[in-house]
Motif scaffolding. Sequence first.
Motif: not given
Length: 162
Positions: A122-133
Amino acid sequence: MSGIAIYPGSFDPITLGHLDIAERGAKVFEKVIIVVMVNPHKNPLFTIEERKELIRQAVRHLPNVEVDSYTGLQVDYAREKSSKVIIKGLRAVSDFESELQMASLNRHMYEDAETLFIPTNHKYSYLSSSIVKEIARHGGPFSDLVPADVEIAMREKYKNLS
Protein backbone atom coordinates in the motif's frame (compact mmCIF):
# COMPACT_ATOMS: atom_id res chain seq x y z
CA MET A 1 10.02 -22.30 -4.29
CA SER A 2 9.58 -23.53 -7.79
CA GLY A 3 10.73 -22.73 -11.29
CA ILE A 4 11.61 -19.60 -13.16
CA ALA A 5 9.47 -16.49 -13.27
CA ILE A 6 9.98 -13.44 -15.43
CA TYR A 7 9.15 -9.93 -14.28
CA PRO A 8 8.90 -7.75 -17.41
CA GLY A 9 8.63 -3.98 -17.59
CA SER A 10 10.29 -0.83 -18.81
CA PHE A 11 11.78 0.02 -15.39
CA ASP A 12 12.66 3.58 -16.44
CA PRO A 13 13.67 3.83 -13.65
CA ILE A 14 13.18 0.99 -11.20
CA THR A 15 11.27 2.25 -8.15
CA LEU A 16 10.89 0.93 -4.63
CA GLY A 17 7.52 -0.42 -5.73
CA HIS A 18 9.18 -2.48 -8.48
CA LEU A 19 11.81 -3.63 -6.02
CA ASP A 20 9.13 -4.73 -3.54
CA ILE A 21 7.48 -6.90 -6.22
CA ALA A 22 10.88 -8.40 -7.18
CA GLU A 23 11.71 -9.22 -3.55
CA ARG A 24 8.36 -10.88 -3.00
CA GLY A 25 8.65 -12.86 -6.24
CA ALA A 26 12.15 -13.98 -5.24
CA LYS A 27 10.67 -15.59 -2.11
CA VAL A 28 8.37 -17.75 -4.23
CA PHE A 29 10.50 -18.78 -7.22
CA GLU A 30 13.89 -20.43 -7.59
CA LYS A 31 14.83 -17.75 -10.09
CA VAL A 32 13.28 -14.44 -11.10
CA ILE A 33 14.46 -12.71 -14.25
CA ILE A 34 13.71 -9.00 -14.35
CA VAL A 35 13.37 -8.24 -18.04
CA VAL A 36 13.77 -4.71 -19.32
CA MET A 37 11.43 -4.71 -22.27
CA VAL A 38 12.42 -2.56 -25.24
CA ASN A 39 9.59 -0.34 -26.43
CA PRO A 40 10.60 1.65 -29.53
CA HIS A 41 7.57 3.92 -29.05
CA LYS A 42 8.81 5.28 -25.72
CA ASN A 43 11.45 7.92 -25.13
CA PRO A 44 13.24 6.58 -22.03
CA LEU A 45 15.38 8.59 -19.65
CA PHE A 46 17.89 5.75 -19.29
CA THR A 47 19.33 3.46 -21.95
CA ILE A 48 18.65 -0.26 -21.77
CA GLU A 49 22.14 -0.89 -20.41
CA GLU A 50 21.81 1.87 -17.80
CA ARG A 51 18.47 0.46 -16.64
CA LYS A 52 19.88 -3.06 -16.42
CA GLU A 53 22.82 -1.85 -14.35
CA LEU A 54 20.60 0.19 -12.01
CA ILE A 55 18.37 -2.84 -11.51
CA ARG A 56 21.38 -5.08 -10.85
CA GLN A 57 22.53 -2.66 -8.17
CA ALA A 58 19.04 -2.58 -6.64
CA VAL A 59 18.71 -6.39 -6.48
CA ARG A 60 22.27 -7.30 -5.54
CA HIS A 61 20.93 -8.58 -2.20
CA LEU A 62 18.73 -11.13 -4.03
CA PRO A 63 20.94 -14.01 -5.21
CA ASN A 64 18.17 -15.67 -7.22
CA VAL A 65 17.32 -12.58 -9.28
CA GLU A 66 18.86 -11.94 -12.70
CA VAL A 67 18.48 -8.99 -15.04
CA ASP A 68 18.09 -9.13 -18.82
CA SER A 69 16.54 -7.18 -21.68
CA TYR A 70 14.40 -8.20 -24.62
CA THR A 71 12.95 -6.72 -27.77
CA GLY A 72 9.69 -8.40 -28.62
CA LEU A 73 6.78 -9.95 -26.81
CA GLN A 74 7.17 -10.83 -23.13
CA VAL A 75 5.45 -14.14 -23.82
CA ASP A 76 8.14 -15.03 -26.38
CA TYR A 77 10.82 -14.24 -23.83
CA ALA A 78 9.05 -16.44 -21.27
CA ARG A 79 8.93 -19.29 -23.76
CA GLU A 80 12.63 -18.87 -24.64
CA LYS A 81 13.56 -19.05 -20.94
CA SER A 82 11.22 -21.98 -20.27
CA SER A 83 9.35 -19.83 -17.78
CA LYS A 84 5.71 -20.54 -17.22
CA VAL A 85 5.13 -17.59 -14.89
CA ILE A 86 4.98 -13.89 -15.68
CA ILE A 87 4.96 -11.66 -12.62
CA LYS A 88 2.96 -8.45 -12.75
CA GLY A 89 2.59 -5.89 -9.99
CA LEU A 90 -0.80 -4.26 -9.51
CA ARG A 91 -1.20 -0.80 -8.00
CA ALA A 92 -4.88 -0.14 -8.59
CA VAL A 93 -8.01 -1.48 -10.25
CA SER A 94 -7.03 0.40 -13.42
CA ASP A 95 -3.84 -1.71 -13.61
CA PHE A 96 -5.86 -4.88 -13.24
CA GLU A 97 -8.02 -4.26 -16.29
CA SER A 98 -5.11 -3.79 -18.71
CA GLU A 99 -2.97 -6.50 -17.08
CA LEU A 100 -5.83 -9.01 -17.19
CA GLN A 101 -6.21 -8.37 -20.91
CA MET A 102 -2.45 -8.86 -21.40
CA ALA A 103 -2.49 -12.05 -19.31
CA SER A 104 -5.30 -13.46 -21.46
CA LEU A 105 -3.43 -12.62 -24.66
CA ASN A 106 -0.21 -14.14 -23.28
CA ARG A 107 -2.09 -17.31 -22.38
CA HIS A 108 -3.55 -17.40 -25.88
CA MET A 109 -0.07 -17.16 -27.44
CA TYR A 110 1.67 -19.45 -24.91
CA GLU A 111 -0.75 -21.90 -23.39
CA ASP A 112 1.57 -22.81 -20.50
CA ALA A 113 2.02 -19.20 -19.40
CA GLU A 114 0.43 -18.14 -16.14
CA THR A 115 0.42 -14.56 -14.92
CA LEU A 116 0.94 -14.04 -11.21
CA PHE A 117 -0.50 -10.74 -10.05
CA ILE A 118 1.18 -9.36 -6.94
CA PRO A 119 -0.64 -6.44 -5.37
CA THR A 120 1.70 -3.64 -4.46
CA ASN A 121 2.46 -2.77 -0.89
CA HIS A 122 0.00 0.00 0.00
CA LYS A 123 2.84 2.45 0.63
CA TYR A 124 3.78 2.24 -3.08
CA SER A 125 0.27 2.24 -4.54
CA TYR A 126 0.66 5.77 -5.94
CA LEU A 127 4.15 5.20 -7.32
CA SER A 128 5.16 4.95 -10.97
CA SER A 129 8.34 5.58 -12.93
CA SER A 130 6.59 8.42 -14.76
CA ILE A 131 5.71 10.17 -11.50
CA VAL A 132 9.26 9.78 -10.20
CA LYS A 133 10.68 11.27 -13.41
CA GLU A 134 8.27 14.21 -13.23
CA ILE A 135 9.22 14.96 -9.63
CA ALA A 136 12.94 14.64 -10.38
CA ARG A 137 12.69 16.77 -13.52
CA HIS A 138 11.28 19.62 -11.42
CA GLY A 139 13.76 19.23 -8.58
CA GLY A 140 11.29 17.76 -6.09
CA PRO A 141 12.13 15.23 -3.38
CA PHE A 142 12.14 11.61 -4.55
CA SER A 143 14.79 9.85 -2.46
CA ASP A 144 12.11 7.81 -0.68
CA LEU A 145 10.70 6.52 -3.99
CA VAL A 146 13.73 4.86 -5.61
CA PRO A 147 16.86 2.95 -4.57
CA ALA A 148 19.78 5.23 -3.63
CA ASP A 149 21.81 4.38 -6.77
CA VAL A 150 18.82 5.31 -8.92
CA GLU A 151 18.44 8.66 -7.16
CA ILE A 152 22.08 9.48 -7.84
CA ALA A 153 21.80 8.44 -11.49
CA MET A 154 18.62 10.46 -11.99
CA ARG A 155 20.08 13.60 -10.44
CA GLU A 156 23.11 13.25 -12.70
CA LYS A 157 20.96 12.60 -15.77
CA TYR A 158 18.75 15.66 -15.21
CA LYS A 159 21.76 17.84 -14.38
CA ASN A 160 23.29 16.89 -17.75
CA LEU A 161 20.02 17.45 -19.62
CA SER A 162 19.66 21.05 -18.45
